[in-house]
Design a protein around this motif. Structure first.
Motif, PDB file in Angstrom:
ATOM      1  N   LEU A   9     -30.752 -43.082  19.453  1.00 26.25           N
ATOM      2  CA  LEU A   9     -30.940 -41.733  19.986  1.00 26.25           C
ATOM      3  C   LEU A   9     -30.126 -41.542  21.262  1.00 26.25           C
ATOM      4  O   LEU A   9     -30.115 -42.391  22.136  1.00 26.25           O
ATOM      5  N   GLY A  10     -29.411 -40.432  21.332  1.00 29.54           N
ATOM      6  CA  GLY A  10     -28.610 -40.121  22.508  1.00 29.54           C
ATOM      7  C   GLY A  10     -27.214 -40.727  22.503  1.00 29.54           C
ATOM      8  O   GLY A  10     -26.412 -40.423  23.380  1.00 29.54           O
ATOM      9  N   LYS A  23     -23.889 -35.881  19.641  1.00 27.41           N
ATOM     10  CA  LYS A  23     -24.814 -36.932  20.075  1.00 27.41           C
ATOM     11  C   LYS A  23     -25.948 -37.055  19.071  1.00 27.41           C
ATOM     12  O   LYS A  23     -26.389 -36.069  18.494  1.00 27.41           O
ATOM     13  N   TYR A  25     -29.452 -37.090  17.852  1.00 29.18           N
ATOM     14  CA  TYR A  25     -30.686 -36.450  18.296  1.00 29.18           C
ATOM     15  C   TYR A  25     -31.903 -37.065  17.613  1.00 29.18           C
ATOM     16  O   TYR A  25     -32.950 -37.222  18.215  1.00 29.18           O
ATOM     17  N   ASP A  26     -31.746 -37.424  16.345  1.00 29.30           N
ATOM     18  CA  ASP A  26     -32.866 -37.937  15.557  1.00 29.30           C
ATOM     19  C   ASP A  26     -32.314 -38.622  14.321  1.00 29.30           C
ATOM     20  O   ASP A  26     -31.105 -38.617  14.090  1.00 29.30           O
ATOM     21  N   SER A  42     -26.851 -33.422  17.637  1.00 26.97           N
ATOM     22  CA  SER A  42     -26.877 -32.265  18.522  1.00 26.97           C
ATOM     23  C   SER A  42     -25.509 -32.183  19.204  1.00 26.97           C
ATOM     24  O   SER A  42     -24.686 -33.091  19.061  1.00 26.97           O
ATOM     25  N   LYS A  59     -28.571 -27.971  15.084  1.00 26.48           N
ATOM     26  CA  LYS A  59     -28.187 -29.363  14.884  1.00 26.48           C
ATOM     27  C   LYS A  59     -27.681 -29.523  13.454  1.00 26.48           C
ATOM     28  O   LYS A  59     -28.003 -28.724  12.597  1.00 26.48           O
TER      29      LYS A  59
END
Length: 86
Positions: A9-10, A23, A25-26, A42, A59
């Motif tokens: 994540l990120g 990036k 996101y999930d 995202s 997204k």
């Protein structure tokens, strides 16, 4: 090798050609197969797929099968729409 979903994540996502995608996101998990089926991106409106994103708050989901490697960043095979642009 196994990694936790929380570890991706990120992370920034780039194509193997070095183009920024967004990036992480999930992640989407296929419960029946007990595997990750996709990654939710995202910030896609700032990446190489921006022409496919009409709303910057939206997204996109990329299939996990295009992920090449995960380290400090995530590398993916160029999506078909990107191949047309490059």
């Amino acid at each position: 090798m196994a990694i936790k979903i929380s570890e991706i994540l990120g992370k920034e996502v780039y194509t193997t050609k070095g183009l920024y995608v967004g990036k992480t996101y999930d992640a989407m998990v296929d419960i029946e197969k007990s595997s990750v089926s996709g990654i939710v991106i995202s910030d896609a409106s700032k990446g190489c797929l921006k022409d496919n994103v009409s709303d910057p708050t939206k997204k996109i989901v990329l299939p996990y099968r295009i992920v090449e490697s995960i380290g400090n960043i995530i590398l993916i095979k160029p999506p078909a729409t990107e191949r047309k642009l490059v």
